[in-house]
Design a protein around this motif. Structure first.
Motif, PDB file in Angstrom:
ATOM      1  N   HIS A 176      15.813  -7.926 -29.988  1.00 20.28           N
ATOM      2  CA  HIS A 176      15.553  -8.498 -28.669  1.00 20.28           C
ATOM      3  C   HIS A 176      14.055  -8.671 -28.402  1.00 20.28           C
ATOM      4  N   CYS A 212      16.377  -7.946 -19.145  1.00 15.58           N
ATOM      5  CA  CYS A 212      17.396  -6.910 -19.300  1.00 15.58           C
ATOM      6  C   CYS A 212      17.256  -5.823 -18.235  1.00 15.58           C
ATOM      7  N   CYS A 234      23.385  -8.387 -19.527  1.00 19.08           N
ATOM      8  CA  CYS A 234      23.809  -8.665 -20.907  1.00 19.08           C
ATOM      9  C   CYS A 234      24.772  -9.849 -20.953  1.00 19.08           C
ATOM     10  N   CYS A 287      23.054 -15.296 -22.700  1.00 17.26           N
ATOM     11  CA  CYS A 287      22.988 -14.192 -23.670  1.00 17.26           C
ATOM     12  C   CYS A 287      24.359 -13.921 -24.299  1.00 17.26           C
ATOM     13  N   CYS A 310      27.638  -1.743 -21.195  1.00 12.69           N
ATOM     14  CA  CYS A 310      26.960  -2.177 -22.422  1.00 12.69           C
ATOM     15  C   CYS A 310      25.979  -1.105 -22.894  1.00 12.69           C
TER      16      CYS A 310
END
Length: 669
Positions: free
Chosen positions: A52, A60, A93, A98, A132
């Motif tokens: 990432h 994020c 996420c 994404c 997540c």
């Protein structure tokens, strides 16, 4: 002049505002700005090395502007928290740019595991709603947003037996395939699994560590507040779900791997030196012969090693006890674990084993005569060599170690001989075998084993009482009528409804012969030990089984609501639906109380509190629920409700006592 001062002041304020806006909305939102705070540098370094690295931090970790400004002020003034906790909401996420459709994606490859996201997201797992970030944490071991496999192990193995897991092994590792070489023995994993051997029969320990939470971990964040440490639901809600605290911040890790194998598979001196017992071991493991499917001994599947039989046996008061290991096996060792009826079964195996060795040698001799009439390099010569190998295999392995596999070896030899003669008829191949008990996959069942092994009569087949003796002796059905070939104990029948072709061909049948539990419950004949006075259902005196169930229908249970109208009005089916729903709700209530009591019982066991009496009370309440399940509560509505009510009352009292004991134990230093 005053106007000038006001304008200058306004300009300065505007400049400060623009500078602040530029700082907060532009400069501070850049990922490169994060590492200006020294305690953020390790996280930034991980991010730069991660997959990432091209994704901005704030994408994020969305942070409000005032919060970012406050963090900056705290850093400048030295009032910051040197252990920052960053949140990653699921919608960050799952944004469309994404991983928006991750739950519907194909499973991803993680280590050697095929991992599906769908069953792990959007639903509770072990009472926890996973996010997540639950798996994609920020651990130093795994790396930024990478998965630490210890999280998987904690969830799958905590509270499970050493050889077991929360799900079956294949849910992560897939069905066994290929061959495995261990200790010099080669296993065909697919055929081994197909024979019904579960993974934990060989892999007796696949994890170590308990994954428990020490009270000391609580003091890392709290000064006190350990009074709720036994309330797992509350702790997970506060920490795992709301605060997204990593599992391993509290739980001790669990290691997963091939921790311990069955002792008979242990590598020993024989692995390097002359392996004098390779033949018996291969026979016991059910591997090694030519063209014979792998079939482990039932004793091996029960994790019994060599000394289980090769031992000195002493008898006292009619009971057998195992002693020191011994070169010769003693059939009386069977009685130490089973009973005396098993002793003559071993003698039968020895006798049959001698016949099987002689038969394999005879087939090999026939094969050699046929091969001698063919060219030197013909396929027949190879087949003859395999026949000789199987004969030596049985002679050296001693069939008594695995009579079932020994029979399959002889059957394989008969097939090899059939290939040499060009025959493709299975019946013709079977005719080549002289011992009657070895001719077919089911011909040895009663002759070798089930003539000695006591069967439970009747057998509970999904709530229906199945009498083996009647079907075998009176009806003279063969084993393959109901059982699968090469799958010990496995049935070809999926449900009692598959028996309908024989049993439901007419309404002139005795339903109670197979459905004795339901018939007895209907007539109020059930054990007084259940705690409720036996009483018959209101319809038992005038309504027979066939008045509600038509056995000639393909699905007799589905036709029941329509038959209610034969005696009642249109309200009859609705009443039946209401009764069914009410009983389902009562059962669910008792089931939840039972689970809460089990969790509370586990909590006091961890504190060392004696729990036998509590376990017995819980087992009694569960047995009452199991009785209703098998007898089908709708056959006696009032009695079923009374039994559920009795269980609910007992479980509520038990749960109250367990909670009081747990609280008392937690206050004890």
């Amino acid at each position: 002049r005053r106007r000038i001062h006001v304008m200058v002041g306004a300009a300065v304020m505007g400049l400060l505002f623009l500078s602040g806006w530029f700082f907060v909305d532009v400069m501070a939102r850049r990922s490169s700005f994060c590492e200006n705070c020294h305690y953020m540098q390790p996280y930034v370094a991980q991010w730069k090395a991660s997959t990432h690295r091209n994704v901005a931090c704030v994408q994020c970790h969305p942070t409000q502007r005032r919060a970012m400004f406050a963090q900056f002020v705290k850093n400048v003034t030295g009032t910051y928290n040197p252990r920052p906790r960053a949140f990653v909401p699921d919608d960050a996420c799952a944004s469309k740019n994404c991983h928006g459709d991750m739950t519907n994606h194909q499973p991803v490859k993680f280590l050697s595991v095929s991992f599906p996201h769908k069953p792990h997201l959007g639903m509770d797992r072990r009472g926890i709603r996973l996010h997540c970030a639950s798996c994609h944490g920020d651990s130093q071991e795994a790396g930024h947003v990478s998965v630490d496999p210890r999280i998987c192990y904690l969830c799958h193995f905590k509270g499970q037996p050493l050889g077991g897991t929360l799900t079956w092994c294949g849910s992560c590792h897939g069905a066994p395939t290929g061959t495995s070489n261990h200790g010099g023995f080669i296993f065909d994993m697919k055929s081994y699994a197909a024979s019904g051997v579960e993974c934990n029969r060989c892999h007796v320990a696949v994890h170590e560590g308990d994954g428990e939470v020490s009270r000391d971990k609580c003091f890392m964040c709290h000064v006190s507040r350990v009074e709720s440490i036994s309330d797992t639901k509350l702790l997970h809600t506060r920490h795992a779900m709301e605060q997204q605290i990593r599992c391993l911040d509290c739980h001790s890790p669990i290691r997963h791997g091939n921790v311990k194998m069955l002792s008979v598979l242990d590598v020993s001196c024989e692995s390097c030196h002359a392996n004098l017992h390779a033949g018996p071991k291969e026979m016991y493991l059910g591997v090694g012969a030519k063209e014979a499917s792998s079939t482990p001994s039932r004793m091996f599947a029960a994790q019994i090693n060599c000394t289980g039989c090769h031992t000195q046996v002493t008898t006292q008061g009619g009971l057998s006890f195992l002693g020191q290991g011994n070169k010769a096996a003693d059939p009386k060792a069977c009685a130490a674990c089973h009973d005396a009826r098993f002793i003559p079964m071993v003698e039968r195996w020895k006798s049959q084993g001698r016949q099987l060795v002689a038969e394999a040698q005879r087939l090999a001799q026939v094969g050699n005569r046929l091969a001698a009439q063919t060219p030197a390099k013909s396929p027949a010569r190879t087949l003859a060599s395999n026949l000789e190998f199987n004969a030596r295999f049985l002679e050296q392995g001693h069939p008594v170690h695995n009579i079932e596999y020994a029979i399959k070896v002889v059957q394989a030899s008969a097939n090899l001989l059939g290939q040499m003669s060009g025959s493709k008829d299975p019946t013709a191949t079977a005719k080549q075998i002289q011992p009657a008990f070895a001719k077919t996959p089911f011909s040895y069942c009663a002759e070798s084993c089930h003539g000695f092994i006591p069967r439970k009569e009747p057998y509970d087949f999904q709530g229906t009482d199945f009498p083996h003796t009647y079907h075998v002796q009176k009806a003279q059905l063969t084993c393959d009528t109901c059982h699968q070939e090469n799958r010990h104990t496995q049935l070809t029948l999926a449900a009692p409804s598959d028996c309908a072709a024989c049993h439901h061909s007419s309404t002139k049948i005795d339903c109670a012969r197979c459905h004795s539990r339901q018939a007895s419950f209907y007539r109020g004949k059930f054990p007084a030990s259940l705690g409720v006075p036996p009483a018959a259902d209101g319809m038992a005196s005038s309504v027979a089984c066939i008045d509600c169930h038509d056995p000639t229908q393909p699905e007799p249970l589905k036709s029941t609501p329509g038959r209610c109208q034969g005696c009642h009005d249109t309200q009859g089916p609705k009443d039946l639906e209401t009764w069914t729903r009410e009983l389902k709700e009562e059962r669910q209530k008792v089931l939840l109380l039972s689970e809460e009591a089990r969790i509370a019982l586990t909590a006091i066991e961890r504190r060392g509190v004696p729990s036998t009496a509590y376990k017995n009370r819980l087992a009694k309440a569960r047995a009452r629920m199991e009785f209703i399940d098998k007898a089908k509560g709708v056959h006696n509505l009032n009695a079923a409700k009374a039994l559920y009510g009795k269980s609910a009352e007992e479980l509520t009292t038990l749960l109250s006592e367990l909670t009081r004991v747990s609280n008392s134990a937690s206050r004890t230093p």
